[in-house]
Each structure stands twice: as C-alpha cells, then as structure tokens.
Design a protein around this motif. Structure first.
Motif, PDB file in Angstrom:
ATOM      1  N   PHE A   1      -8.090  46.865 -18.140  1.00 43.21           N
ATOM      2  CA  PHE A   1      -7.348  45.484 -17.950  1.00 43.21           C
ATOM      3  C   PHE A   1      -6.322  45.831 -17.054  1.00 43.21           C
ATOM      4  O   PHE A   1      -6.071  44.728 -16.294  1.00 43.21           O
ATOM      5  CB  PHE A   1      -7.137  44.920 -19.280  1.00 43.21           C
ATOM      6  CG  PHE A   1      -8.147  44.426 -20.083  1.00 43.21           C
ATOM      7  CD1 PHE A   1      -9.265  43.942 -19.537  1.00 43.21           C
ATOM      8  CD2 PHE A   1      -7.848  44.861 -21.647  1.00 43.21           C
ATOM      9  CE1 PHE A   1     -10.608  43.529 -20.450  1.00 43.21           C
ATOM     10  CE2 PHE A   1      -9.046  44.422 -22.437  1.00 43.21           C
ATOM     11  CZ  PHE A   1     -10.084  43.698 -21.751  1.00 43.21           C
ATOM     12  N   TYR A   2      -5.311  46.661 -17.104  1.00 40.83           N
ATOM     13  CA  TYR A   2      -4.042  46.933 -16.357  1.00 40.83           C
ATOM     14  C   TYR A   2      -4.483  47.088 -15.009  1.00 40.83           C
ATOM     15  O   TYR A   2      -3.899  46.368 -14.021  1.00 40.83           O
ATOM     16  CB  TYR A   2      -3.125  47.850 -17.131  1.00 40.83           C
ATOM     17  CG  TYR A   2      -1.818  48.010 -16.220  1.00 40.83           C
ATOM     18  CD1 TYR A   2      -0.945  47.214 -16.265  1.00 40.83           C
ATOM     19  CD2 TYR A   2      -1.785  49.091 -15.490  1.00 40.83           C
ATOM     20  CE1 TYR A   2       0.337  47.402 -15.387  1.00 40.83           C
ATOM     21  CE2 TYR A   2      -0.554  49.268 -14.673  1.00 40.83           C
ATOM     22  CZ  TYR A   2       0.417  48.343 -14.685  1.00 40.83           C
ATOM     23  OH  TYR A   2       1.352  48.475 -13.708  1.00 40.83           O
ATOM     24  N   PHE A   3      -5.219  48.128 -14.911  1.00 40.07           N
ATOM     25  CA  PHE A   3      -5.717  48.465 -13.384  1.00 40.07           C
ATOM     26  C   PHE A   3      -6.327  47.136 -12.718  1.00 40.07           C
ATOM     27  O   PHE A   3      -5.944  46.904 -11.516  1.00 40.07           O
ATOM     28  CB  PHE A   3      -6.711  49.605 -13.377  1.00 40.07           C
ATOM     29  CG  PHE A   3      -6.087  50.914 -13.708  1.00 40.07           C
ATOM     30  CD1 PHE A   3      -4.936  51.205 -13.083  1.00 40.07           C
ATOM     31  CD2 PHE A   3      -6.531  51.830 -14.526  1.00 40.07           C
ATOM     32  CE1 PHE A   3      -4.126  52.428 -13.420  1.00 40.07           C
ATOM     33  CE2 PHE A   3      -6.197  53.020 -14.742  1.00 40.07           C
ATOM     34  CZ  PHE A   3      -4.877  53.304 -14.297  1.00 40.07           C
ATOM     35  N   VAL A   4      -7.217  46.317 -13.208  1.00 42.38           N
ATOM     36  CA  VAL A   4      -7.689  45.263 -12.757  1.00 42.38           C
ATOM     37  C   VAL A   4      -6.715  44.158 -12.437  1.00 42.38           C
ATOM     38  O   VAL A   4      -6.698  43.411 -11.427  1.00 42.38           O
ATOM     39  CB  VAL A   4      -8.958  44.767 -13.421  1.00 42.38           C
ATOM     40  CG1 VAL A   4      -9.488  43.632 -12.758  1.00 42.38           C
ATOM     41  CG2 VAL A   4     -10.117  45.859 -13.596  1.00 42.38           C
ATOM     42  N   SER A   5      -5.925  44.034 -13.445  1.00 42.22           N
ATOM     43  CA  SER A   5      -4.787  43.220 -13.256  1.00 42.22           C
ATOM     44  C   SER A   5      -3.829  43.208 -11.843  1.00 42.22           C
ATOM     45  O   SER A   5      -3.447  42.393 -11.328  1.00 42.22           O
ATOM     46  CB  SER A   5      -3.945  42.923 -14.438  1.00 42.22           C
ATOM     47  OG  SER A   5      -2.787  42.017 -14.357  1.00 42.22           O
ATOM     48  N   VAL A   6      -3.462  44.499 -11.708  1.00 41.20           N
ATOM     49  CA  VAL A   6      -2.640  44.900 -10.697  1.00 41.20           C
ATOM     50  C   VAL A   6      -3.374  44.518  -9.243  1.00 41.20           C
ATOM     51  O   VAL A   6      -2.574  44.005  -8.457  1.00 41.20           O
ATOM     52  CB  VAL A   6      -2.401  46.518 -10.627  1.00 41.20           C
ATOM     53  CG1 VAL A   6      -2.043  46.899  -9.340  1.00 41.20           C
ATOM     54  CG2 VAL A   6      -1.592  46.734 -11.912  1.00 41.20           C
ATOM     55  N   THR A   7      -4.664  44.598  -9.280  1.00 39.13           N
ATOM     56  CA  THR A   7      -5.441  44.204  -7.971  1.00 39.13           C
ATOM     57  C   THR A   7      -5.330  42.629  -7.762  1.00 39.13           C
ATOM     58  O   THR A   7      -5.389  42.264  -6.738  1.00 39.13           O
ATOM     59  CB  THR A   7      -6.905  44.759  -7.996  1.00 39.13           C
ATOM     60  OG1 THR A   7      -7.544  43.972  -9.015  1.00 39.13           O
ATOM     61  CG2 THR A   7      -6.816  46.183  -8.154  1.00 39.13           C
ATOM     62  N   GLN A   8      -5.376  42.012  -8.989  1.00 38.48           N
ATOM     63  CA  GLN A   8      -5.301  40.314  -8.804  1.00 38.48           C
ATOM     64  C   GLN A   8      -3.965  39.618  -8.813  1.00 38.48           C
ATOM     65  O   GLN A   8      -3.904  38.806  -8.169  1.00 38.48           O
ATOM     66  CB  GLN A   8      -6.096  39.944 -10.137  1.00 38.48           C
ATOM     67  CG  GLN A   8      -7.607  40.649 -10.116  1.00 38.48           C
ATOM     68  CD  GLN A   8      -8.232  40.141  -8.990  1.00 38.48           C
ATOM     69  OE1 GLN A   8      -8.486  39.043  -8.491  1.00 38.48           O
ATOM     70  NE2 GLN A   8      -8.954  41.190  -8.353  1.00 38.48           N
TER      71      GLN A   8
END
Length: 319
Positions: free
Chosen positions: A93-100
């Motif tokens: 969740f964190y990794f994808v959140s960073v991209t968004q």
C-alpha cells in the motif's frame, strides 16, 4: 505505575529504535538497486521478503529450532497469516501510495496514523484517556514527522492525490493492526521463530504480485544483488527480529511511535550519502522525533502500558 524506567522496557525501546534505523536505510538501498536494475519497488519488496525468509529458515535449521516454527503454525495459524500478509500488504500500500501522492504525504499519513490509532484503541480498551505525558510525546513525534517529511520532499507530488491518501490510510491502518497482532503473538514465540514464519507468509503473498508490475523480475547485476541481500538480511530479517523482541516488553503504540526514527534515519542518510541538504525545519523535526522517542523511555510518558518481561522459554500454547 512506577515512574522509573525498567531495564526491559528500555531494552525493548532500543530494539524497536534499532529496527527503525535499519528500515530508514532501506529507501537508499532501493534507490541504488534501481540505478543498476529498473526493478519495480513491489518486485524489490518481494525479493526482500523472500531473501529474509530463506536466511531465517536456514538459521532455524542451524540452531535446530525448526520444530518451533511448525508448532507456531499449528497453534496460531490465523495470527501468523495476519502478521505475514499484513506486513506484505502495508508495504505494498505504501509503495503504491508514493507513486500516487508523493513521498511526503504518504509518509506522514501512513506512519503518523498508526500511533494515533493504537493510542486511541488502548484508551478505549482501558476506558481512560491517555496520560498527559503520552499525549505530549505523541504530538511532538507527529510534529517532527511532518517537519522532516515535508522539508525533505517539499516538491513531491503525484497524479492521484485522493487515491494516494486512501492507500496511505490503508497502509497506516494495516501497519497498526499488524503491529498489534505481532505484539500479541511475540509473547508466545521467540522473535526468530515469529520473524521466520512472518517472512515466509509475506514472501508467498508478495512474489505472485510481481507478475502485475512492470520491469525486470530478476537481475544478474552484482551491485543490485548485493543491495537486495542487504535489504533482505538487515532491513527485513534482523530488523523484524529486533521489532518482535521489543514488542515483548513495549506496547504496540509505543513501538509504532518509536518507529518514527525511520524517516529521520532516511533523511540523515540522504544528507550524508547523497549530499541532500537538511534545512532548519528538517533539523528541528529530527530533534523533535528523537526527543519524543527518548521520552518514551519514561513509563509515565510511554505511548502505551509498560509490559512485564515474558517468560523467554515459554513455548507457544494452543488456542
């Protein structure tokens, strides 16, 4: 409650802080891997978990304690699945959140939400509000986190801020729940055994996810392999052994508050290794976080109850 700090509480706090320092170096390692091989962060995270699982299983076999892992899986299967899958999920969740939405917002929301949720949960469970000292520590830690994150990534943005914030909330909530579950099971199993089981489950969850992301799934680059080994052995295997050892004697809310040392470490490492400047706002934030974590050493101000030291030789019990 005694106002003096017990040796076990201070030891546990130091172990969680040490784990957080190791986690704080992970961002640099990921960056260095991607300079050599354009792996997705999800792929890197999956290999990190898998490498840790292999190393820990070898260690269990070497010390002839593999039977304890089998017993833990039999006696606490659901809790072990929750901890392993939850650890994999909150990282994803964190990794994808960073991209968004960018690093700053993702870090503040995900890492900042967890201690708030656990502090509120403990207050509801105990039917009394947190002590004033605890609230001071929590507010200082969160203010420091905000200052460090925003100062270090002032221009960081993303294409889908609403989705990014929701993913960061999911990451922080899962982090809080997973830490609470890990804290419960850590009192019935050795940190080495628990971390072995957690990383094994996490690897099983994450490795199939690599098929959903772009970029290479393997590498033959020596430098990338070395940094993947660093991530797996130190920032996953060793760090989580330290975390679960600490969770035996400190409350989950204390642990997640102390883990705010992670972004502080990341900022300092970036300044020392990459030459990124630390402005006055970031410096003040670092001092606030470190002061708050030091304050957790006092039971009267710890973000959660000070727990008794469990019996280190007690085996897992059946549910």
């Amino acid at each position: 409650m005694s106002h003096g700090s017990s040796p076990s509480h201070l030891r546990g706090l130091a172990e969680v802080a040490a784990a957080s320092v190791l986690w704080g170096t992970g961002g640099l390692a990921v960056q260095l891997i991607r300079e050599h091989e354009a792996m997705s962060p999800v792929t890197i995270s999956a290999w990190r978990m898998a490498i840790a699982a292999v190393v820990l299983l070898v260690a269990l076999l070497a010390v002839r304690r593999a039977g304890e892992l089998v017993e833990l899986a039999r006696s606490r299967p659901r809790q072990l699945l929750v901890v392993g899958a939850g650890t994999a999920a909150y990282q994803g969740f964190y990794f994808v959140s960073v991209t968004q939405v960018g690093v700053a917002v993702s870090t503040v929301v995900s890492l900042g939400l967890a201690p708030v949720l656990l502090t509120v949960a403990e207050a509801v469970r105990d039917r009394r509000p947190p002590a004033a000292g605890r609230l001071v520590v929590l507010v200082a830690a969160l203010a420091g986190l905000l200052m460090v994150s925003v100062a270090g990534h002032a221009s960081s943005t993303g294409p889908a801020p609403v989705a990014g914030v929701l993913l960061a909330i999911a990451s922080g909530t899962t982090y809080a729940l997973t830490t609470a579950a890990g804290g419960s099971i850590s009192k019935e199993s050795s940190p080495l055994v628990l971390t072995s089981g957690m990383t094994l489950v996490g690897a099983v969850v994450l490795l199939p996810c690599t098929a959903l992301v772009d970029g290479p799934h393997v590498t033959t680059d020596a430098a990338a392999l070395a940094w993947l080994a660093y991530l797996g052995v130190l920032t996953m295997a060793l760090a989580y052994v330290l975390l679960y050892s600490g969770l035996r004697v400190v409350a989950p809310s204390t642990a997640v508050t102390a883990s705010l040392v992670e972004p502080v470490t990341a900022a300092v490492v970036a300044a020392v290794v990459l030459g990124e400047s630390l402005g006055p706002v970031a410096v003040v934030g670092i001092l606030l976080v470190l002061g708050a974590v030091a304050g957790l050493g006092r039971p009267a101000a710890a973000a959660g109850p000070v727990l008794p030291d469990p019996d280190p030789v007690r085996p897992p019990t059946a549910p």
